[in-house]
Motif scaffolding. Structure first.
Motif, PDB file in Angstrom:
ATOM      1  N   ASN A   1      26.326  58.886  89.936  1.00 49.74           N
ATOM      2  CA  ASN A   1      27.316  59.642  90.708  1.00 49.74           C
ATOM      3  C   ASN A   1      28.306  59.931  89.854  1.00 49.74           C
ATOM      4  O   ASN A   1      29.018  59.067  89.446  1.00 49.74           O
ATOM      5  CB  ASN A   1      27.670  58.946  92.032  1.00 49.74           C
ATOM      6  CG  ASN A   1      28.578  59.558  92.828  1.00 49.74           C
ATOM      7  OD1 ASN A   1      29.905  59.504  92.640  1.00 49.74           O
ATOM      8  ND2 ASN A   1      28.335  60.382  93.817  1.00 49.74           N
TER       9      ASN A   1
ATOM     10  N   LEU B   1      15.087  61.860  87.970  1.00 53.60           N
ATOM     11  CA  LEU B   1      16.037  61.236  88.312  1.00 53.60           C
ATOM     12  C   LEU B   1      16.256  60.132  87.441  1.00 53.60           C
ATOM     13  O   LEU B   1      17.139  59.424  87.629  1.00 53.60           O
ATOM     14  CB  LEU B   1      15.841  60.734  89.787  1.00 53.60           C
ATOM     15  CG  LEU B   1      15.562  61.602  90.818  1.00 53.60           C
ATOM     16  CD1 LEU B   1      15.599  60.798  92.133  1.00 53.60           C
ATOM     17  CD2 LEU B   1      16.937  62.563  90.997  1.00 53.60           C
ATOM     18  N   GLU B   2      15.613  60.217  86.215  1.00 51.71           N
ATOM     19  CA  GLU B   2      15.988  59.115  85.035  1.00 51.71           C
ATOM     20  C   GLU B   2      17.437  59.034  84.690  1.00 51.71           C
ATOM     21  O   GLU B   2      18.168  60.376  84.756  1.00 51.71           O
ATOM     22  CB  GLU B   2      15.133  59.375  83.904  1.00 51.71           C
ATOM     23  CG  GLU B   2      13.703  59.200  84.118  1.00 51.71           C
ATOM     24  CD  GLU B   2      13.490  57.433  83.723  1.00 51.71           C
ATOM     25  OE1 GLU B   2      14.629  56.824  83.917  1.00 51.71           O
ATOM     26  OE2 GLU B   2      12.239  57.369  83.931  1.00 51.71           O
TER      27      GLU B   2
ATOM     28  N   SER C   1      19.999  58.809  86.208  1.00 55.93           N
ATOM     29  CA  SER C   1      21.220  59.505  87.296  1.00 55.93           C
ATOM     30  C   SER C   1      22.185  58.756  87.434  1.00 55.93           C
ATOM     31  O   SER C   1      22.158  57.473  87.482  1.00 55.93           O
ATOM     32  CB  SER C   1      20.416  60.066  88.461  1.00 55.93           C
ATOM     33  OG  SER C   1      19.791  58.976  89.234  1.00 55.93           O
TER      34      SER C   1
ATOM     35  N   HIS D   1      26.242  55.137  92.067  1.00 55.95           N
ATOM     36  CA  HIS D   1      26.038  55.924  93.384  1.00 55.95           C
ATOM     37  C   HIS D   1      27.116  55.737  94.391  1.00 55.95           C
ATOM     38  O   HIS D   1      27.896  56.842  94.714  1.00 55.95           O
ATOM     39  CB  HIS D   1      24.777  55.375  94.357  1.00 55.95           C
ATOM     40  CG  HIS D   1      24.588  56.338  95.508  1.00 55.95           C
ATOM     41  ND1 HIS D   1      24.477  57.702  95.419  1.00 55.95           N
ATOM     42  CD2 HIS D   1      24.459  55.624  96.713  1.00 55.95           C
ATOM     43  CE1 HIS D   1      24.407  57.955  96.701  1.00 55.95           C
ATOM     44  NE2 HIS D   1      24.247  56.968  97.331  1.00 55.95           N
TER      45      HIS D   1
ATOM     46  N   SER E   1      19.138  53.483  95.218  1.00 57.49           N
ATOM     47  CA  SER E   1      19.965  54.629  94.768  1.00 57.49           C
ATOM     48  C   SER E   1      20.361  54.281  93.439  1.00 57.49           C
ATOM     49  O   SER E   1      20.431  53.204  92.788  1.00 57.49           O
ATOM     50  CB  SER E   1      21.418  54.588  95.799  1.00 57.49           C
ATOM     51  OG  SER E   1      21.922  53.479  95.899  1.00 57.49           O
ATOM     52  N   PRO E   2      21.089  55.202  92.744  1.00 58.42           N
ATOM     53  CA  PRO E   2      21.575  54.995  91.277  1.00 58.42           C
ATOM     54  C   PRO E   2      22.572  54.053  91.052  1.00 58.42           C
ATOM     55  O   PRO E   2      23.336  53.858  92.016  1.00 58.42           O
ATOM     56  CB  PRO E   2      21.931  56.650  90.957  1.00 58.42           C
ATOM     57  CG  PRO E   2      21.357  57.339  91.877  1.00 58.42           C
ATOM     58  CD  PRO E   2      21.187  56.692  93.208  1.00 58.42           C
TER      59      PRO E   2
ATOM     60  N   LYS F   1      15.534  52.583  87.995  1.00 56.67           N
ATOM     61  CA  LYS F   1      14.591  53.683  88.478  1.00 56.67           C
ATOM     62  C   LYS F   1      14.758  53.610  89.834  1.00 56.67           C
ATOM     63  O   LYS F   1      14.903  52.767  90.472  1.00 56.67           O
ATOM     64  CB  LYS F   1      13.325  53.642  87.719  1.00 56.67           C
ATOM     65  CG  LYS F   1      13.037  53.936  86.220  1.00 56.67           C
ATOM     66  CD  LYS F   1      11.771  54.168  85.977  1.00 56.67           C
ATOM     67  CE  LYS F   1      11.116  55.366  86.577  1.00 56.67           C
ATOM     68  NZ  LYS F   1       9.768  55.571  86.113  1.00 56.67           N
ATOM     69  N   SER F   2      14.186  54.858  90.437  1.00 58.46           N
ATOM     70  CA  SER F   2      14.140  54.594  91.929  1.00 58.46           C
ATOM     71  C   SER F   2      13.046  53.692  92.295  1.00 58.46           C
ATOM     72  O   SER F   2      11.895  53.691  91.799  1.00 58.46           O
ATOM     73  CB  SER F   2      13.632  56.039  92.697  1.00 58.46           C
ATOM     74  OG  SER F   2      13.147  55.979  93.804  1.00 58.46           O
TER      75      SER F   2
ATOM     76  N   ASP G   1      10.503  61.454  85.150  1.00 57.74           N
ATOM     77  CA  ASP G   1      11.174  61.438  86.408  1.00 57.74           C
ATOM     78  C   ASP G   1      12.484  61.974  86.272  1.00 57.74           C
ATOM     79  O   ASP G   1      13.241  61.838  85.647  1.00 57.74           O
ATOM     80  CB  ASP G   1      11.339  60.034  86.689  1.00 57.74           C
ATOM     81  CG  ASP G   1      12.089  59.571  87.897  1.00 57.74           C
ATOM     82  OD1 ASP G   1      12.403  60.586  88.759  1.00 57.74           O
ATOM     83  OD2 ASP G   1      12.620  58.437  88.435  1.00 57.74           O
TER      84      ASP G   1
END
Length: 348
Positions: free
Chosen positions: A37, A32-33, A35, A172, A168-169, A200-201, A30
């Motif tokens: 802001n 986005l692991e 992840s 975020h 969302s992270p 995770k998402s 993934d």
């Protein structure tokens, strides 16, 4: 007691030696692991007096062993078990923790004893220590993982926790969105690195995933892809060449295989063992480098063979599974004729 499952396309890699891989960030599928802001992460670090660089460096030093609540997910059989030609391994996890702990053992006393023995005596006694196991992961080192900080004794004990699926992270938008205010901040930077790996998402929620988050430096065994990878320690990380010689001295190599094995749990001195572990963890940005953790075969409960697994593979895996745990249960997956689902027939 909890039962969790591991999908695998090559069960023999686990069944032969009993090691599970803790996948580093570069090896996860993934993108986005972990992840976050950047602006919000910096604000959180400012509010809690954390060093953002240490947090992000900590993420690169972690790995996760991924398990799931479900053994009958068609998509996961395709993605992680070689299109139903692999297998699913079931672990029975008994724990004193609220979810499932996969080992909680500090080896300080073990190392104190081993340091008093000569080389021959150590060689004789190490196998006995390998049999003294607690939880799914055995002999898990939880001290000396980082300097000036004992937080890892609470974070990296092998506890298996459910993934937090989110839209969302964690870093975020705002602090209230991140839910970080309710966390125990013992451990500071380690804690935030740990939490980044627990999210995770929610697009992945069908996996019903649980994770064991560990420091790569804790690995019992490290497999490095080639000598060129070790050379990176000098050229890229400015590692002392004398220290690299020490590391090469404990390396195990085969003439016909470029891969290099380090059995860190056989290093008798704890400080040396952790120094080697932290050094090898620097190579985690190459997904081909493996960080492996030894399991206790008593927690191996069953193996389910894929509906498209060949008779030859099933026979091979069955022999290996029984060699690890003679009481293991075996099942064969079959498609239901009137539903998009699997059933599991127990093998005699």
């Amino acid at each position: 007691m909890q039962h969790l499952y591991k999908y695998t396309d090559k069960p023999e890699l686990f069944l032969k030696d009993g090691y599970l891989r803790a996948s580093q960030l570069s090896a996860l599928n993934d993108p986005l692991e972990a992840s976050y802001n950047k602006a919000t992460l910096n604000k959180i670090c400012e509010d809690y007096e954390l060093d953002a660089k240490v947090v992000l460096r900590g993420v690169d030093e972690l790995g996760v062993i991924c398990l799931t609540e479900s053994k009958d997910n068609l998509l996961m059989w395709s993605h992680y078990a070689n299109y139903h030609e692999g297998a699913v391994i079931e672990f029975k996890i008994e724990t004193k923790y609220r979810t499932s702990c996969i080992g909680d053992l500090d080896l300080d006393e073990t190392y104190k004893l081993l340091e008093k023995l000569d080389k021959k005596e150590r060689k004789a006694i190490i196998p006995a220590y390998k049999k003294k196991k607690i939880g799914l992961l055995s002999d898990l080192v939880v001290s000396g993982l980082s300097e000036g900080n004992e937080s890892h004794k609470r974070l990296f004990t092998g506890e298996c926790l459910p993934v937090r699926y989110r839209p969302s992270p964690i870093c975020h938008t705002t602090m209230s969105d991140s839910n970080l205010g309710d966390l125990d901040w013992t451990g500071k930077e380690d804690r935030l690195s740990f939490e980044l790996f627990r999210q995770k998402s929610d697009a992945w929620s069908y996996e019903k995933e649980h994770r064991i988050t560990l420091k790569l430096a804790q690995a019992h065994r490290v497999q490095i892809d080639s000598q060129a990878e070790l050379d990176r320690l000098v050229h890229e990380f400015k590692m002392n060449e004398m220290f690299l010689e020490e590391l090469n001295a404990i390396a195990k190599k085969k003439n016909d295989d470029p891969k290099i094995i380090f059995d860190l749990d056989e290093v008798p001195n704890k400080d040396d063992r952790m120094a080697y572990g932290r050094t090898l963890a620097k190579l985690s940005n190459n997904a081909k480098n493996l960080y492996l953790f030894r399991t206790d075969e008593r927690h191996l409960w069953s193996i389910s063979f894929g509906c498209k697994a060949s008779p030859e593979d099933i026979n091979k895996w069955s022999i290996l599974a029984k060699a690890r745990n003679k009481s293991i249960e075996e099942y064969k997956a079959e498609f239901l004729s009137n539903h998009y689902a699997l059933k599991f027939e127990k093998k005699a």
